[in-house]
Design an enzyme around this catalytic site. Structure first.
Site, mmCIF file in Angstrom:
data_model
loop_
_atom_site.group_PDB
_atom_site.id
_atom_site.type_symbol
_atom_site.label_atom_id
_atom_site.label_comp_id
_atom_site.label_asym_id
_atom_site.label_seq_id
_atom_site.Cartn_x
_atom_site.Cartn_y
_atom_site.Cartn_z
ATOM 1 N N ASP A 1 4.824 0.593 11.976
ATOM 2 C CA ASP A 1 3.615 -0.046 11.434
ATOM 3 C C ASP A 1 3.492 -1.516 11.842
ATOM 4 O O ASP A 1 2.508 -2.167 11.504
ATOM 5 C CB ASP A 1 3.590 0.066 9.902
ATOM 6 C CG ASP A 1 3.310 1.487 9.443
ATOM 7 O OD1 ASP A 1 2.930 2.318 10.280
ATOM 8 O OD2 ASP A 1 3.491 1.760 8.243
ATOM 9 N N CYS B 1 -5.109 8.268 9.768
ATOM 10 C CA CYS B 1 -5.253 7.543 11.032
ATOM 11 C C CYS B 1 -4.965 8.469 12.219
ATOM 12 O O CYS B 1 -4.056 9.290 12.155
ATOM 13 C CB CYS B 1 -4.259 6.388 11.091
ATOM 14 S SG CYS B 1 -4.772 4.924 10.198
ATOM 15 N N ARG C 1 -8.709 -0.656 4.535
ATOM 16 C CA ARG C 1 -7.834 0.382 3.968
ATOM 17 C C ARG C 1 -6.481 -0.211 3.581
ATOM 18 O O ARG C 1 -5.840 0.281 2.659
ATOM 19 C CB ARG C 1 -7.605 1.502 4.994
ATOM 20 C CG ARG C 1 -8.838 2.343 5.267
ATOM 21 C CD ARG C 1 -8.490 3.525 6.140
ATOM 22 N NE ARG C 1 -7.238 4.105 5.688
ATOM 23 C CZ ARG C 1 -6.364 4.736 6.453
ATOM 24 N NH1 ARG C 1 -6.618 4.898 7.723
ATOM 25 N NH2 ARG C 1 -5.258 5.230 5.971
ATOM 26 N N ARG D 1 0.770 14.607 13.591
ATOM 27 C CA ARG D 1 1.180 14.484 12.191
ATOM 28 C C ARG D 1 1.131 15.808 11.417
ATOM 29 O O ARG D 1 0.325 16.006 10.503
ATOM 30 C CB ARG D 1 0.350 13.410 11.491
ATOM 31 C CG ARG D 1 0.437 12.076 12.205
ATOM 32 C CD ARG D 1 -0.348 10.998 11.517
ATOM 33 N NE ARG D 1 0.370 10.390 10.409
ATOM 34 C CZ ARG D 1 -0.153 9.465 9.619
ATOM 35 N NH1 ARG D 1 -1.371 9.067 9.797
ATOM 36 N NH2 ARG D 1 0.555 8.945 8.636
ATOM 37 N N LYS E 1 0.838 -1.207 0.000
ATOM 38 C CA LYS E 1 0.000 0.000 0.000
ATOM 39 C C LYS E 1 0.870 1.254 0.000
ATOM 40 O O LYS E 1 0.644 2.188 -0.778
ATOM 41 C CB LYS E 1 -0.907 0.012 1.244
ATOM 42 C CG LYS E 1 -1.567 1.357 1.497
ATOM 43 C CD LYS E 1 -2.453 1.364 2.726
ATOM 44 C CE LYS E 1 -1.760 1.618 4.034
ATOM 45 N NZ LYS E 1 -1.464 3.022 4.352
ATOM 46 N N ASN E 2 1.870 1.282 0.881
ATOM 47 C CA ASN E 2 2.631 2.523 1.067
ATOM 48 C C ASN E 2 3.641 2.792 -0.045
ATOM 49 O O ASN E 2 4.305 3.830 -0.040
ATOM 50 C CB ASN E 2 3.311 2.532 2.442
ATOM 51 C CG ASN E 2 2.283 2.697 3.552
ATOM 52 O OD1 ASN E 2 1.120 2.993 3.277
ATOM 53 N ND2 ASN E 2 2.695 2.504 4.794
#
Ligand code: EPZ
Length: 430
Positions: A317, A126, A409, A131, A22-23
């Site tokens: 993560d 999230c 997600r 952030r 995903k990232n």
């Protein structure tokens, strides 16, 4: 609202195909904004975050096509997609779209580089900490951009003639700021040096994609990236790397339930720190030609202390998943979360399984127990959610995980992949 219902206690045995990351897929998709030629991405995972970014890119004028599966390709293979930004029709990324996913803020880099202006809503994502975006703005200003914040939007304007290369030393390592500055600098005039850049495998995937598109980048895979700006970039075909966080998640699940699992297609060098830690807990981890094998023969799970760190350190993560594993260790372990200041929301939910965890600032202390008991729990963010699934797989009795849209997600066909290895897990709708 969908829930996951599972009954714990089964060992995991079999093969789990690892999806595209995903990232990596998200910034690769964003890189398509840099050229008027098509960018073809292979092995794109089918995820809610990918869909969400498609909406954002379409709003800027990107034509997106999903190609059919090729003859002989099995269903585990990710999507092949074309992103064609022939014309950028809108340089605004609106609040309604950006607030749903933080990575969409990264469009500011390519929009500014190609169109010399961008208006991008401050991001969401999230709830794992404040952030901020100061590092992005610091970097873009160094390339000559004028930045203003108005009504929740960042308004960025390049100088006449476009962005200009500069030496940028990030005061803190940021994955998103590195992706964004790498893309912006590729079309800037002259040389940019990014110091203290992130060196995650996803950054390397994007840097190599930019090179395939005609960018001039050296130092790929190190903390210092040097980018010689070019006038234009062209189309390319690029593979999304396998998801190292999905890999680590299933590795921890197997280490916790016991069993023998081959994580097909995974690259061990992308998660060496996590695999080393997993070995220290007593799991047998070996790299094979087809992927990574994780085996646990039923010995007690050893407690191990971990600090999260930027790559090549232990990834934040995987922190929640590792904590789930440590709740059943034979002693006391400590986890220090150094990347995000509020990434312990899974602690209260893990406690519902009977886990014994206390938190003091960045430090969590986990006193292992021989057995967890199934519970009703609630997903809070993406990685936290999957830590609850892992705990449920190892707990005695039934577990229900509520609010699983977070899982969708970032994890492709999670229930299917686990049930094929013997887990009793299903999605319950409504
Ligand atoms: C990326 O987020 C990942 N997201 C995150 O994964 C991951 O947790 C994170 O990197 C760290 O590895 C994607 O790749 C899409 P950062 P990012 O900028 O880029 C601070 C998941 O579950 N910071 O490296 O947003 C920030 O607050 C997600 O898949 C500033 O202070 O992370 C944090 O403390 C969650 N100012 C630290 O830097 C800034 O301008 C690292 O964040 C930017 C960041």
């Amino acid at each position: 609202m969908d829930r996951i219902r599972l009954v714990g206690g089964n060992e995991l045995h079999g093969e789990i195909p690892i999806s595209g990351a995903k990232n990596a897929a998200l910034p690769l998709m964003i890189a398509s904004l840099l050229t008027d030629e098509p960018l073809v991405l292979q092995n794109v995972p089918r995820l809610a975050d990918v869909k969400q970014l498609e909406r954002i890119l379409e709003n800027h004028g990107v034509d997106i096509a999903v190609h059919g599966r090729r003859r002989g390709e099995d269903e585990g293979v990710g999507q092949r997609m074309t992103f064609h930004a022939a014309d950028i029709v809108d340089t605004t990324a609106p609040y309604e779209l950006v607030s749903k996913m933080r990575a969409s803020f990264w469009v500011i880099g390519p929009l500014l580089a190609r169109c010399h202006e961008a208006r991008v809503s401050l991001p969401g994502g999230c709830a794992i900490g404040t952030r901020p975006v100061d590092l992005f703005l610091f970097g873009l200003k160094a390339l000559g951009a004028e930045i203003d914040i108005d009504g929740g939007y960042v308004l960025a304007k390049a100088p006449k003639g476009g962005l200009v290369g500069a030496r940028i030393t990030f005061p803190k390592v940021s994955v998103g700021a590195t992706h964004t500055l790498l893309m912006a600098a590729s079309l800037a005039k002259g040389t940019t040096i990014l110091e203290n850049a992130a060196q995650e495998p996803e950054i390397t995937n994007v840097a190599e994609c930019l090179v395939a598109m005609g960018a001039k980048i050296t130092g790929i895979g190190t903390r210092t990236l040097t980018i010689e700006g070019v006038d234009r970039l062209h189309g390319a075909t690029v593979d999304v790397i396998p998801d190292r966080i999905e890999t680590g998640t299933f590795a921890m699940a197997a280490a916790m339930t016991g069993g023998n699992v081959l994580l097909k297609g995974a690259h061990a060098e992308h998660l060496k720190a996590a695999l080393d830690i997993l070995s220290q807990t007593g799991a047998d981890v070996t790299s094979e030609e087809g992927g990574i094998r994780v085996y646990r023969n039923g010995n007690g799970i050893q407690p191990v202390d971990v600090d999260t760190d930027p790559f090549p350190g232990f990834p934040t993560d995987l922190q929640a998943q590792f904590m789930a594993l440590m709740t059943m260790s034979t002693g006391t372990s400590r986890i220090r979360e150094t990347i995000f200041e509020n990434r312990y929301m899974h602690v209260a939910e893990l406690a519902r399984f009977g886990a014994d965890i206390s938190v003091d600032g960045q430090l969590a202390t986990i006193r292992g127990k021989p057995q967890l008991r199934g519970a009703q729990v609630m997903a809070t963010d993406l990685r936290a959610s999957v830590s609850l699934v892992i705990a449920g797989l190892a707990a005695r009795g039934e577990t229900t995980v509520n609010r699983i849209y977070h899982l969708d997600r970032g994890f492709e066909r999670l229930e299917e992949k686990l049930s094929r290895c013997g887990a009793e897990i299903e999605r319950v709708s409504g």
